[in-house]
Design an enzyme around this catalytic site. Structure first.
Site, PDB file in Angstrom:
ATOM      1  N   ARG A 274      -5.362   0.513  -6.570  1.00 13.92           N
ATOM      2  CA  ARG A 274      -4.043   1.037  -6.002  1.00 13.92           C
ATOM      3  C   ARG A 274      -3.598   2.121  -7.121  1.00 13.92           C
ATOM      4  O   ARG A 274      -2.860   3.085  -6.519  1.00 13.92           O
ATOM      5  CB  ARG A 274      -2.914  -0.005  -5.979  1.00 13.92           C
ATOM      6  CG  ARG A 274      -3.026  -0.958  -4.931  1.00 13.92           C
ATOM      7  CD  ARG A 274      -1.612  -1.871  -4.783  1.00 13.92           C
ATOM      8  NE  ARG A 274      -1.924  -3.220  -3.877  1.00 13.92           N
ATOM      9  CZ  ARG A 274      -2.064  -3.019  -2.428  1.00 13.92           C
ATOM     10  NH1 ARG A 274      -1.970  -1.990  -1.885  1.00 13.92           N
ATOM     11  NH2 ARG A 274      -2.261  -4.396  -1.912  1.00 13.92           N
TER      12      ARG A 274
ATOM     13  N   ASP B  16      -4.844   2.299  10.791  1.00 14.03           N
ATOM     14  CA  ASP B  16      -6.244   1.945  11.322  1.00 14.03           C
ATOM     15  C   ASP B  16      -6.024   1.325  12.623  1.00 14.03           C
ATOM     16  O   ASP B  16      -5.918   2.134  13.849  1.00 14.03           O
ATOM     17  CB  ASP B  16      -7.065   1.259  10.519  1.00 14.03           C
ATOM     18  CG  ASP B  16      -6.819   0.391   9.829  1.00 14.03           C
ATOM     19  OD1 ASP B  16      -5.860  -0.420  10.427  1.00 14.03           O
ATOM     20  OD2 ASP B  16      -7.193  -0.314   8.654  1.00 14.03           O
TER      21      ASP B  16
ATOM     22  N   PHE C 244     -13.881   2.282   4.589  1.00  9.67           N
ATOM     23  CA  PHE C 244     -12.900   1.700   3.999  1.00  9.67           C
ATOM     24  C   PHE C 244     -12.761   2.471   2.709  1.00  9.67           C
ATOM     25  O   PHE C 244     -13.601   2.761   2.144  1.00  9.67           O
ATOM     26  CB  PHE C 244     -13.511   0.231   3.444  1.00  9.67           C
ATOM     27  CG  PHE C 244     -12.687  -0.675   2.596  1.00  9.67           C
ATOM     28  CD1 PHE C 244     -11.768  -1.339   3.352  1.00  9.67           C
ATOM     29  CD2 PHE C 244     -12.787  -0.406   1.369  1.00  9.67           C
ATOM     30  CE1 PHE C 244     -10.690  -2.093   2.610  1.00  9.67           C
ATOM     31  CE2 PHE C 244     -11.890  -1.434   0.592  1.00  9.67           C
ATOM     32  CZ  PHE C 244     -10.991  -2.342   1.126  1.00  9.67           C
TER      33      PHE C 244
ATOM     34  N   GLY D  77       0.857  -1.326   0.087  1.00  9.56           N
ATOM     35  CA  GLY D  77      -0.071   0.048  -0.109  1.00  9.56           C
ATOM     36  C   GLY D  77       0.788   1.319  -0.015  1.00  9.56           C
ATOM     37  O   GLY D  77       0.295   2.287  -0.491  1.00  9.56           O
TER      38      GLY D  77
ATOM     39  N   GLU E  76       4.076   4.393   6.344  1.00  8.29           N
ATOM     40  CA  GLU E  76       2.720   3.631   6.143  1.00  8.29           C
ATOM     41  C   GLU E  76       1.648   4.327   5.106  1.00  8.29           C
ATOM     42  O   GLU E  76       1.580   5.609   5.200  1.00  8.29           O
ATOM     43  CB  GLU E  76       2.153   3.400   7.402  1.00  8.29           C
ATOM     44  CG  GLU E  76       2.465   2.355   8.028  1.00  8.29           C
ATOM     45  CD  GLU E  76       1.844   1.024   7.821  1.00  8.29           C
ATOM     46  OE1 GLU E  76       1.399   0.832   6.455  1.00  8.29           O
ATOM     47  OE2 GLU E  76       1.451   0.011   8.616  1.00  8.29           O
ATOM     48  N   ASP E  77       0.917   3.926   4.505  1.00  5.30           N
ATOM     49  CA  ASP E  77      -0.213   4.141   3.545  1.00  5.30           C
ATOM     50  C   ASP E  77      -1.321   4.758   4.510  1.00  5.30           C
ATOM     51  O   ASP E  77      -1.803   5.819   4.544  1.00  5.30           O
ATOM     52  CB  ASP E  77      -0.588   3.417   2.438  1.00  5.30           C
ATOM     53  CG  ASP E  77      -0.899   1.746   2.979  1.00  5.30           C
ATOM     54  OD1 ASP E  77      -0.905   1.726   4.066  1.00  5.30           O
ATOM     55  OD2 ASP E  77      -1.510   1.324   2.201  1.00  5.30           O
TER      56      ASP E  77
ATOM     57  N   LYS F 268      -6.844   6.859  11.047  1.00  4.73           N
ATOM     58  CA  LYS F 268      -7.916   6.505  11.480  1.00  4.73           C
ATOM     59  C   LYS F 268      -7.915   6.578  12.923  1.00  4.73           C
ATOM     60  O   LYS F 268      -7.799   5.394  13.531  1.00  4.73           O
ATOM     61  CB  LYS F 268      -8.639   5.320  10.895  1.00  4.73           C
ATOM     62  CG  LYS F 268      -8.874   5.142   9.418  1.00  4.73           C
ATOM     63  CD  LYS F 268      -9.406   3.867   8.865  1.00  4.73           C
ATOM     64  CE  LYS F 268      -9.724   3.688   7.567  1.00  4.73           C
ATOM     65  NZ  LYS F 268     -10.119   2.531   7.205  1.00  4.73           N
TER      66      LYS F 268
ATOM     67  N   ASP G 298      -5.867  -0.892  -1.762  1.00  3.00           N
ATOM     68  CA  ASP G 298      -6.650  -1.681  -2.709  1.00  3.00           C
ATOM     69  C   ASP G 298      -7.938  -2.268  -2.109  1.00  3.00           C
ATOM     70  O   ASP G 298      -7.801  -2.374  -0.692  1.00  3.00           O
ATOM     71  CB  ASP G 298      -5.651  -2.535  -3.254  1.00  3.00           C
ATOM     72  CG  ASP G 298      -5.339  -3.687  -2.474  1.00  3.00           C
ATOM     73  OD1 ASP G 298      -5.539  -4.925  -2.718  1.00  3.00           O
ATOM     74  OD2 ASP G 298      -4.930  -3.514  -1.088  1.00  3.00           O
TER      75      ASP G 298
END
Length: 176
Positions: A166, A104, A153, A46, A100-101, A132, A160
């Site tokens: 992506r 959460d 989400f 990601g 990090e993308d 998040k 993705d």
């Protein structure tokens, strides 16, 4: 509106907003690590776009490495993080920036922390494009945050849904 596999997604975060968030993170990293030679560790798959864009904006010397961890099936986390591809360089005594993308639950960070403790890094910080806060359940500090978002989400810009999305330049959220 876009369709990926069996789900529909609607526009959520524009390309311009993403660029602004990346610039904010990069400015902070340049201030924090000026004159140092950190190792950026991107978390695949990601974070590949975020990592590339942040590293291009880093103004000093740096090294780059990647790990590949997995915890998602479809639209939800399995709760278990697997190391799919480990580090390819020694990090003992190094300053590390985890790219990090999205953060959460924090389960991936827990696994990264375990890996970095084994590696005996001098110090590490986390930089994430999306955070998040509603979903976050761990105590690891997230020092560099691009955008705080609700617990929805999302796909696009590296994120993705079962392999698709992506390559999208903006971010979409699942249509409810």
């Amino acid at each position: 509106m876009i369709q990926l596999h069996d789900l529909q997604f609607e526009p959520f975060i524009s390309e311009a907003e993403i660029e602004e968030a990346i610039a904010k993170v990069a400015i902070s990293l340049n201030e924090e690590y000026k004159g140092q030679n950190p190792v950026f560790v991107g978390v695949l798959n990601g974070a590949f776009m975020f990592a590339s864009d942040v590293i291009k904006r880093f103004e000093g010397d740096c090294e780059v490495s990647f790990v590949k961890l997995g915890s998602y099936e479809g639209t939800s986390t399995t709760g278990t993080v697997k190391t799919l591809v480990g580090l390819n360089q020694k990090l003992k005594g190094r300053k590390v920036i985890i790219l990090e993308d999205i953060v959460d639950t924090g389960n991936t960070l827990e696994e990264i922390n375990r890996i970095l403790e084994i590696e005996e890094v001098a110090d590490y910080q986390v930089a994430t494009l999306f955070f998040k806060p509603e979903a976050y359940k761990k105590d690891f500090e997230i020092k560099f945050k691009g955008l705080e978002i609700p617990n929805k989400f999302i796909v696009g810009y590296g994120l993705d849904y079962d392999g698709l999305g992506r390559n999208l330049t903006q971010v979409y959220k699942r249509k409810e």
